[in-house]
Enzyme design. Structure first.
Site, PDB file in Angstrom:
ATOM      1  N   ASN A   1      59.388 -10.738  38.269  1.00 54.58           N
ATOM      2  CA  ASN A   1      60.768 -11.404  37.913  1.00 54.58           C
ATOM      3  C   ASN A   1      60.866 -12.681  38.168  1.00 54.58           C
ATOM      4  OD1 ASN A   1      63.545 -10.871  37.787  1.00 54.58           O
ATOM      5  ND2 ASN A   1      63.659 -11.619  39.824  1.00 54.58           N
TER       6      ASN A   1
ATOM      7  N   TYR B   1      67.940 -18.791  42.404  1.00 59.61           N
ATOM      8  CA  TYR B   1      68.594 -18.388  43.681  1.00 59.61           C
ATOM      9  C   TYR B   1      68.520 -19.676  44.572  1.00 59.61           C
ATOM     10  CZ  TYR B   1      66.610 -13.854  42.144  1.00 59.61           C
ATOM     11  OH  TYR B   1      66.182 -12.722  41.543  1.00 59.61           O
ATOM     12  N   ARG B   2      69.811 -19.756  45.094  1.00 59.39           N
ATOM     13  CA  ARG B   2      69.786 -21.114  46.020  1.00 59.39           C
ATOM     14  C   ARG B   2      68.867 -20.980  47.145  1.00 59.39           C
ATOM     15  NH1 ARG B   2      75.532 -19.231  48.468  1.00 59.39           N
ATOM     16  NH2 ARG B   2      75.079 -18.686  50.407  1.00 59.39           N
TER      17      ARG B   2
ATOM     18  N   TRP C   1      68.871 -14.034  48.305  1.00 62.26           N
ATOM     19  CA  TRP C   1      68.806 -12.570  47.558  1.00 62.26           C
ATOM     20  C   TRP C   1      70.109 -11.776  47.457  1.00 62.26           C
ATOM     21  CZ3 TRP C   1      63.041 -11.831  48.969  1.00 62.26           C
ATOM     22  CH2 TRP C   1      62.077 -12.878  48.409  1.00 62.26           C
TER      23      TRP C   1
ATOM     24  N   GLU D   1      60.783 -12.635  31.792  1.00 60.34           N
ATOM     25  CA  GLU D   1      61.622 -13.783  31.487  1.00 60.34           C
ATOM     26  C   GLU D   1      60.834 -14.855  30.531  1.00 60.34           C
ATOM     27  OE1 GLU D   1      63.935 -12.025  34.715  1.00 60.34           O
ATOM     28  OE2 GLU D   1      61.873 -12.300  34.455  1.00 60.34           O
TER      29      GLU D   1
ATOM     30  N   ASP E   1      79.912 -22.648  46.510  1.00 65.06           N
ATOM     31  CA  ASP E   1      79.284 -21.954  45.306  1.00 65.06           C
ATOM     32  C   ASP E   1      79.957 -22.277  44.115  1.00 65.06           C
ATOM     33  OD1 ASP E   1      77.281 -20.299  43.917  1.00 65.06           O
ATOM     34  OD2 ASP E   1      76.563 -19.753  45.650  1.00 65.06           O
TER      35      ASP E   1
END
Length: 483
Positions: A171, A175-176, A189, A235, A284
């Site tokens: 995967n 993500y920050r 996550w 991906e 965010d």
């Protein structure tokens, strides 16, 4: 074939942006704590250029940011004139018709050859490993503090690689990353993400989960990390399809994972089972701070870089921000797949103020009663579209991107006692409006014309529009009127 591909790495893309007049270099020292964020926010809202901060006052490398901040740059990133071209390519590939005759066979072979070239390609050595830091110091990276009440320094465009501990399925996600110390990072996550599932399996087995983070990849790989792909779609296959060329991957030095060979920076390490640490707060893309929560911790054991690396990041906040054009590209690229899943859909729009998951506008060619409600429920059952909070359904003579016209239909075509569907379901991890985390109320608004078979017996009125002949006459004579 995509034009101008492939960019070998981020530096190639920056050079292309500069040649196109789309990059501005800032040569004076600038503080990655708040100052860069304020500069970027003003630049995005003025539809200004990509920025390269050459002398950040923290870290040892320049900061590239706002690379995707306009539709034009998003198209340049993907090597096309318009992101709709990619949607058209996908639409051709998913057409169900069998080839007919020689021309059909030739077309089918062309599609197969297009797909044959896209799996990632393993290489033995790579520029991302030119410099190796075994004594890790994340202070070398000019991570940003973007808003005053952020919990610290964050790395906002780190492409995170994991593998399912049992199936081996890879995967790639974006993500920050909250920098806790010189060699640890908080892993944000979210509950609906694939990396969360990988970590849960590793914890159940009592195992460490290997993690590799690539920062500063070529723009197609960076985009692919944001794409809402099903868990069974790699991906890097998708990135290869977008590039029209295979992505080169190299084995990490300390973990059993592969990363893009031309990344600028790679962080390698492990998440220990059972370990959590407070992560956040963070300003965010919702425009609000997400609160501090307990999340897994990555212990970084090795950092590798290119020579003279460039650090890539993004600022998130209340729209408009750089992620708006990224979301629009996703909307256009994935439309053919959504239409294949829900054939009723003619077009759709995700308004930027809806921050991707709060609102979806859908147009349909209405043929039978309660078709709008059927589409609403189909959307709420479609992968990450399940997080949508408000769905507005309009007729196919309404452009979903014309928000004035959509509002006209939603305000005027609706009997809210009959045409409003209320339900409950999952919402985004970051959603602050739901009274409890992870699930909440949703609404579907049927703004289509109503049929007698739906109980509307008054006869739906015809819209008041001018005749085409008069419109044409006035068009031709407009200069005569002196207006």
């Amino acid at each position: 074939m995509a034009k101008g591909f492939p960019y070998e790495d981020l530096k190639d893309f920056l050079a292309a942006l500069e040649s196109a007049g789309e990059l501005h270099r800032i040569a004076v020292p600038v503080d990655p704590t708040l100052e860069i964020s304020e500069i970027v926010t003003r630049t995005v809202r003025a539809r200004g250029p990509a920025l390269l901060f050459e002398k950040p006052t923290r870290g040892t490398m320049p900061v590239a940011i706002n690379l995707f901040g306009t539709d034009r740059r998003m198209a340049l990133a993907l090597g096309v004139d318009d992101v709709n071209e990619i949607g058209a390519r996908i639409g051709e590939l998913v057409r169900p018709e069998l080839p007919v005759g020689w021309s059909g066979i030739r077309e089918g072979l062309g599609k197969l050859m297009q797909l044959k070239s896209v799996p990632p390609k393993r290489v033995k050595s790579a520029p991302c490993q030119d410099v190796v830091h075994r004594d890790v110091d994340l202070g070398l990276l000019p991570g940003l503090r973007t808003w005053p009440d952020d919990g610290g320094i964050f790395h906002n465009f780190g492409l995170t690689h994991t593998r399912h501990p049992e199936t081996g399925k890879r995967n790639l996600g974006l993500y920050r990353l909250h920098q806790h110390s010189a060699d640890t990072l908080g892993m944000h996550w979210q509950i609906h993400k694939d990396s969360t599932a990988h970590h849960a399996v590793a914890e159940r087995r009592g195992e460490r989960l290997p993690v590799a983070i690539a920062i500063g990849c070529d723009p197609v790989v960076s985009y692919a990390a944001t794409a809402p792909l099903p868990a069974d779609i790699d991906e890097y296959l998708f990135a290869g399809f977008l590039r029209g060329d295979r992505v080169e991957m190299v084995d990490c030095l300390t973990v059993p994972l592969q990363v893009p060979a031309h990344a600028q920076v790679v962080l390698e390490g492990y998440v220990e089972p059972g370990e959590r640490h407070p992560e956040g707060p963070f300003g965010d893309h919702t425009g609000f701070y997400t609160p501090e929560e307990q999340f897994p911790v990555l212990h970084v054991e090795c950092m590798t870089t290119q020579k003279d690396p460039v650090y890539h990041s993004i600022v998130t906040s209340k729209p408009p921000q750089e992620d708006g054009p990224i979301g629009h590209a996703t909307e256009r690229i994935f439309l053919p797949l959504i239409k294949m899943l829900i054939p009723d859909i003619v077009d759709l729009a995700m308004p930027e103020p809806g921050v991707f998951h709060n609102c979806l506008i859908v147009s349909i060619s209405k043929r039978y009663p309660k078709q709008a409600q059927k589409v609403m429920n189909a959307v709420w059952g479609a992968h990450l579209l399940s997080l949508t909070k408000l769905i507005v359904v309009v007729d196919d003579d309404c452009d979903p991107h014309d928000y004035h016209e959509v509002a006209f239909r939603a305000f005027g075509n609706v009997d809210y006692s009959r045409d409003l569907l209320l339900t409950q379901g999952p919402v985004d991890h970051l959603d602050h409006a739901s009274y409890q985390q992870f699930w909440g109320g949703k609404a579907g608004l049927d703004a289509t014309r109503k049929l007698p078979t739906e109980g509307y017996d008054r006869g739906w009125p015809a819209p008041a529009v001018m005749s085409p002949a008069v419109v044409s006459t006035v068009d031709k004579r407009w200069s005569e009127y002196g207006l």
